[in-house]
Design a protein around this motif. Structure first.
Motif, PDB file in Angstrom:
ATOM      1  N   ALA A 267      12.523   1.401 -10.185  1.00  0.00           N
ATOM      2  CA  ALA A 267      12.473   1.029 -11.596  1.00  0.00           C
ATOM      3  C   ALA A 267      12.975   2.114 -12.536  1.00  0.00           C
ATOM      4  CB  ALA A 267      11.033   0.658 -11.975  1.00  0.00           C
ATOM      5  N   ARG A 268      13.178   3.319 -12.037  1.00  0.00           N
ATOM      6  CA  ARG A 268      13.528   4.413 -12.956  1.00  0.00           C
ATOM      7  C   ARG A 268      14.218   5.552 -12.217  1.00  0.00           C
ATOM      8  NH1 ARG A 268       7.511   5.674 -14.800  1.00  0.00           N
ATOM      9  NH2 ARG A 268       7.386   3.446 -14.434  1.00  0.00           N
ATOM     10  N   GLN A 269      14.823   6.409 -12.993  1.00  0.00           N
ATOM     11  CA  GLN A 269      15.505   7.596 -12.486  1.00  0.00           C
ATOM     12  C   GLN A 269      15.133   8.763 -13.385  1.00  0.00           C
ATOM     13  OE1 GLN A 269      19.821   7.737 -12.448  1.00  0.00           O
ATOM     14  NE2 GLN A 269      19.850   7.422 -10.242  1.00  0.00           N
ATOM     15  N   ALA A 270      14.966   9.924 -12.791  1.00  0.00           N
ATOM     16  CA  ALA A 270      14.588  11.097 -13.585  1.00  0.00           C
ATOM     17  C   ALA A 270      15.372  12.306 -13.104  1.00  0.00           C
ATOM     18  CB  ALA A 270      13.085  11.359 -13.471  1.00  0.00           C
ATOM     19  N   ASP A 271      15.890  13.076 -14.049  1.00  0.00           N
ATOM     20  CA  ASP A 271      16.617  14.307 -13.746  1.00  0.00           C
ATOM     21  C   ASP A 271      15.770  15.504 -14.144  1.00  0.00           C
ATOM     22  OD1 ASP A 271      19.160  13.361 -12.743  1.00  0.00           O
ATOM     23  OD2 ASP A 271      19.515  12.588 -14.750  1.00  0.00           O
ATOM     24  N   PHE A 272      15.694  16.482 -13.249  1.00  0.00           N
ATOM     25  CA  PHE A 272      14.973  17.717 -13.530  1.00  0.00           C
ATOM     26  C   PHE A 272      15.886  18.903 -13.239  1.00  0.00           C
ATOM     27  CE2 PHE A 272      11.567  14.746 -12.243  1.00  0.00           C
ATOM     28  CZ  PHE A 272      10.799  14.784 -13.402  1.00  0.00           C
ATOM     29  N   PRO A 273      15.821  19.968 -14.045  1.00  0.00           N
ATOM     30  CA  PRO A 273      16.605  21.171 -13.744  1.00  0.00           C
ATOM     31  C   PRO A 273      16.009  21.909 -12.556  1.00  0.00           C
ATOM     32  CG  PRO A 273      15.177  21.573 -15.619  1.00  0.00           C
ATOM     33  CD  PRO A 273      14.999  20.118 -15.258  1.00  0.00           C
ATOM     34  N   ALA A 274      16.850  22.634 -11.820  1.00  0.00           N
ATOM     35  CA  ALA A 274      16.364  23.357 -10.639  1.00  0.00           C
ATOM     36  C   ALA A 274      17.244  24.576 -10.376  1.00  0.00           C
ATOM     37  CB  ALA A 274      16.326  22.446  -9.414  1.00  0.00           C
ATOM     38  N   HIS A 275      17.444  25.394 -11.411  1.00  0.00           N
ATOM     39  CA  HIS A 275      18.169  26.653 -11.240  1.00  0.00           C
ATOM     40  C   HIS A 275      17.152  27.717 -10.814  1.00  0.00           C
ATOM     41  CE1 HIS A 275      22.305  25.970 -12.277  1.00  0.00           C
ATOM     42  NE2 HIS A 275      21.977  25.342 -13.379  1.00  0.00           N
ATOM     43  N   PHE A 276      16.805  27.717  -9.532  1.00  0.00           N
ATOM     44  CA  PHE A 276      15.824  28.657  -9.021  1.00  0.00           C
ATOM     45  C   PHE A 276      16.519  29.655  -8.100  1.00  0.00           C
ATOM     46  CE2 PHE A 276      16.174  25.149  -6.109  1.00  0.00           C
ATOM     47  CZ  PHE A 276      16.174  25.730  -4.848  1.00  0.00           C
ATOM     48  N   GLN A 277      15.878  30.787  -7.885  1.00  0.00           N
ATOM     49  CA  GLN A 277      16.399  31.785  -6.961  1.00  0.00           C
ATOM     50  C   GLN A 277      15.525  31.761  -5.716  1.00  0.00           C
ATOM     51  OE1 GLN A 277      17.423  35.366  -8.916  1.00  0.00           O
ATOM     52  NE2 GLN A 277      18.298  36.348  -7.110  1.00  0.00           N
ATOM     53  N   LEU A 278      16.116  31.381  -4.605  1.00  0.00           N
ATOM     54  CA  LEU A 278      15.361  31.222  -3.357  1.00  0.00           C
ATOM     55  C   LEU A 278      15.188  32.562  -2.657  1.00  0.00           C
ATOM     56  CD1 LEU A 278      14.086  29.432  -1.150  1.00  0.00           C
ATOM     57  CD2 LEU A 278      16.375  29.223  -0.150  1.00  0.00           C
ATOM     58  N   ILE A 279      13.930  32.903  -2.364  1.00  0.00           N
ATOM     59  CA  ILE A 279      13.596  34.038  -1.516  1.00  0.00           C
ATOM     60  C   ILE A 279      12.782  33.475  -0.361  1.00  0.00           C
ATOM     61  CG2 ILE A 279      12.537  36.311  -1.343  1.00  0.00           C
ATOM     62  CD1 ILE A 279      14.794  36.269  -3.319  1.00  0.00           C
ATOM     63  N   ALA A 280      13.294  33.601   0.849  1.00  0.00           N
ATOM     64  CA  ALA A 280      12.602  33.070   2.026  1.00  0.00           C
ATOM     65  C   ALA A 280      12.295  34.207   2.987  1.00  0.00           C
ATOM     66  CB  ALA A 280      13.450  32.003   2.713  1.00  0.00           C
ATOM     67  N   ALA A 281      11.256  34.019   3.788  1.00  0.00           N
ATOM     68  CA  ALA A 281      10.861  35.029   4.772  1.00  0.00           C
ATOM     69  C   ALA A 281      10.502  34.342   6.073  1.00  0.00           C
ATOM     70  CB  ALA A 281       9.680  35.859   4.257  1.00  0.00           C
ATOM     71  N   MET A 282      10.825  35.009   7.192  1.00  0.00           N
ATOM     72  CA  MET A 282      10.514  34.432   8.496  1.00  0.00           C
ATOM     73  C   MET A 282      10.429  35.539   9.541  1.00  0.00           C
ATOM     74  SD  MET A 282      14.225  32.783   9.535  1.00  0.00           S
ATOM     75  CE  MET A 282      13.773  32.554  11.248  1.00  0.00           C
ATOM     76  N   ASN A 283       9.768  35.221  10.648  1.00  0.00           N
ATOM     77  CA  ASN A 283       9.737  36.114  11.794  1.00  0.00           C
ATOM     78  C   ASN A 283      10.968  35.856  12.662  1.00  0.00           C
ATOM     79  OD1 ASN A 283       7.199  37.166  11.020  1.00  0.00           O
ATOM     80  ND2 ASN A 283       6.143  35.469  12.046  1.00  0.00           N
ATOM     81  N   PRO A 284      11.371  36.805  13.479  1.00  0.00           N
ATOM     82  CA  PRO A 284      12.555  36.588  14.312  1.00  0.00           C
ATOM     83  C   PRO A 284      12.305  35.706  15.531  1.00  0.00           C
ATOM     84  CG  PRO A 284      11.685  38.792  14.675  1.00  0.00           C
ATOM     85  CD  PRO A 284      10.880  38.197  13.567  1.00  0.00           C
ATOM     86  N   CYS A 285      11.045  35.441  15.846  1.00  0.00           N
ATOM     87  CA  CYS A 285      10.707  34.612  17.007  1.00  0.00           C
ATOM     88  C   CYS A 285       9.273  34.123  16.833  1.00  0.00           C
ATOM     89  CB  CYS A 285      10.856  35.425  18.296  1.00  0.00           C
ATOM     90  SG  CYS A 285       9.685  36.795  18.425  1.00  0.00           S
ATOM     91  N   PRO A 286       8.783  33.202  17.700  1.00  0.00           N
ATOM     92  CA  PRO A 286       7.415  32.694  17.530  1.00  0.00           C
ATOM     93  C   PRO A 286       6.339  33.770  17.562  1.00  0.00           C
ATOM     94  CG  PRO A 286       8.651  31.261  18.996  1.00  0.00           C
ATOM     95  CD  PRO A 286       9.524  32.455  18.725  1.00  0.00           C
ATOM     96  N   CYS A 287       6.463  34.760  18.447  1.00  0.00           N
ATOM     97  CA  CYS A 287       5.439  35.814  18.485  1.00  0.00           C
ATOM     98  C   CYS A 287       5.649  36.828  17.375  1.00  0.00           C
ATOM     99  CB  CYS A 287       5.416  36.502  19.846  1.00  0.00           C
ATOM    100  SG  CYS A 287       6.728  37.726  20.106  1.00  0.00           S
ATOM    101  N   GLY A 288       6.879  36.899  16.856  1.00  0.00           N
ATOM    102  CA  GLY A 288       7.162  37.745  15.709  1.00  0.00           C
ATOM    103  C   GLY A 288       7.711  39.116  16.031  1.00  0.00           C
ATOM    104  N   TYR A 289       7.814  39.491  17.311  1.00  0.00           N
ATOM    105  CA  TYR A 289       8.131  40.878  17.638  1.00  0.00           C
ATOM    106  C   TYR A 289       9.471  41.053  18.360  1.00  0.00           C
ATOM    107  CZ  TYR A 289       3.371  41.761  16.201  1.00  0.00           C
ATOM    108  OH  TYR A 289       2.215  41.844  15.471  1.00  0.00           O
TER     109      TYR A 289
END
Length: 502
Positions: free
Chosen positions: A333-355
């Motif tokens: 029934a509708r459409q909505a526009d939102f701005p999204a000029h964000f700066q992405l900072i992501a973090a992760m381990n290199p493997c499941p155990c992390g080491y």
């Protein structure tokens, strides 16, 4: 007269479209009908308005009352139409003068006693009035006055109750009328955690400084306890100061959720959703579309910790907003526009155990386990992340020393100088350069061209990666006040895309 027409606004995404509140009184059995694609919250206004009018000492007309919210095909939601509906009934029944109602717009939710309660989106409504070139004054609850008055030259008249608004239109002296709310000059007080607290990690700090200067997205890869979250939480303190227009945009999005506070003015948003968040929570959604985390982080930082723990389908919804800077939520029934000029900072381990790759602890993960873990983050998403930096474990000897790193204010001054240089040259930050603008502003010397070609052939990177390396290299050159991109600039930019190499 038995007809009164007042102006208000309905929220549809970031747009606040004008709504005519038409109130008609007719003879017949007493009834109260609201038409015009009104949501349940709007239809419940009937009981709130009746009680507020009676408790204010007015007579609720025992007639057939019809309220039309036009245009009829525009969805209406929330209690912001309570005030114009109540005033329309009082004007149509000749209990208050109607001659000056056309000079104002109205919004406000009524309590049963007639007090005005705050509404969502007051700033977005005030911004829409300015964009439409309207010259109408705006009457709204006192709690929303400071927020709405952030828009320059906005004529804001706050009130505490329905009685005060009625007295304004029935007043025979200036003393009885509502006073225009004057906006007070705001001084931005942005207190962020300081980079001086971070020990070691000199190369990562350099990469984050480059990211802040050019608005580049970052992925930090490293073992547990290496400082990824600590670095990310301090990143917002490096970003350039917000302009008034950027601050208004960010505040308007916050206003849609009712969470904007005046003390947050010109403070960069920092959003850190949990990895159990759904796609709708991240990009927005709902039957009545609301902004998600990427829009709430508009002009600020979106931090995704433990990146592979997010559902892969959830992460992939970030691909389009990272490129376009906005999100469109479509419903039947509708459409909505939102701005999204964000700066992405992501973090992760290199493997499941992390080491994996840790010098002191043996990794317990097999190659297949590691590949499956890294495969939770899709290649197309990684291709859109400009800087992919390895964060190594900090030596215990460094941890034992006193923190002696550069304060955030010192780094932020260099970032601001680089951002000012970019705006002066091209009117935008380097991250937002189009393909044609890259050809115009990212001029390489001959050795830089050869090096970049070698890197593309060696690592088999895509055309998107090519342009993103050029943008990062342009930022590095700007930080050294160089008009031409030289080989060291390209070499540094290339090194920032190799954190996940095998």
């Amino acid at each position: 007269m038995s007809l009164a027409v007042l102006k208000s606004r309905a929220l549809a995404g970031m747009a606040a479209q004008e709504v005519s509140v038409e109130v008609h009184l007719a003879n017949g059995l007493p009834s109260f009908t609201i038409v015009g694609l009104a949501d349940t919250e709007v239809k419940e206004a009937k009981d709130r308005v009746r009680a507020a009018i009676q408790n204010g000492g007015f007579e609720f007309p025992a007639q057939r009352i019809t309220v039309n919210l036009a245009p009829a095909d525009l969805p209406k939601e929330s209690g912001r139409f309570d005030l114009p509906i109540a005033l329309g009934i009082l004007a149509a029944s000749k209990q208050i003068p109607a001659r000056r109602l056309h000079q104002y717009e109205f919004a406000g939710e009524l309590s049963l006693s007639g007090e005005l309660r705050p509404i969502r989106g007051a700033l977005a409504m005030s911004l829409a009035t300015r964009r439409d070139g309207g010259c109408l004054a705006f009457i709204l609850p006192m709690a929303n006055a400071d927020e709405a008055a952030l828009v320059s030259n906005a004529a804001i008249y706050p009130a505490n109750s329905l009685l005060e608004v009625c007295a304004h239109f029935a007043a025979k002296s200036v003393e009885s009328m509502l006073s225009r709310h004057e906006s007070t000059p705001l001084t931005a007080v942005c207190e962020y955690p300081d980079f001086a607290d971070v020990k070691g990690q000199v190369l990562v700090k350099r990469a984050l400084e480059v990211a802040a200067a050019g608005n580049h997205s970052v992925l930090l890869v490293g073992p547990p306890g290496s400082g990824k979250t600590m670095l990310a939480s301090r990143f917002a303190g490096l970003l350039p100061e917000m302009s008034d227009e950027e601050a208004l945009e960010a505040a308007a999005v916050q206003s849609l959720t009712g969470n904007f506070r005046i003390e947050q003015w010109k403070r960069r948003p920092f959003r850190s959703p949990h990895h159990t968040s759904s796609g709708a929570a991240l990009v927005g959604g709902g039957s009545v579309p609301r902004p998600g985390e990427i829009s709430l982080a508009h002009r600020g930082v979106l931090f995704l910790d433990e990146l592979p723990e997010f559902d892969r389908r959830v992460l992939d919804v970030l691909r389009e907003p990272l490129e376009s800077g906005h999100i469109t939520i479509s419903r039947a029934a509708r459409q909505a526009d939102f701005p999204a000029h964000f700066q992405l900072i992501a973090a992760m381990n290199p493997c499941p155990c992390g080491y994996y790759g840790h010098g002191g602890i043996v990794c317990r993960c097999s190659p297949d386990m590691r590949l499956r873990y890294l495969g939770r983050v899709s290649g197309p998403l990684l291709d859109r992340i400009d800087i992919q930096m390895e964060v190594g474990a900090v030596d215990p000897a460094i941890l034992a020393l006193d923190a002696d790193g550069e304060p955030s204010a010192v780094i932020a001054a260099r970032v601001q100088a680089s951002a000012d240089l970019q705006h002066k040259r091209q009117g935008k930050r380097n991250q937002f350069l189009t393909t044609r603008e890259i050809d115009q502003y990212c001029k390489l010397d001959q050795s830089a061209k050869h090096y970049l070609r070698w890197a593309m052939e060696t690592f088999h990177w895509s055309g998107r990666a090519y342009h993103r390396i050029l943008r990062v290299a342009r930022t590095i050159a700007d930080m050294q006040c160089s008009d031409i991109i030289h080989e060291p600039h390209v070499s540094e930019a290339v090194q920032y895309r190799r954190a996940l190499r095998d």
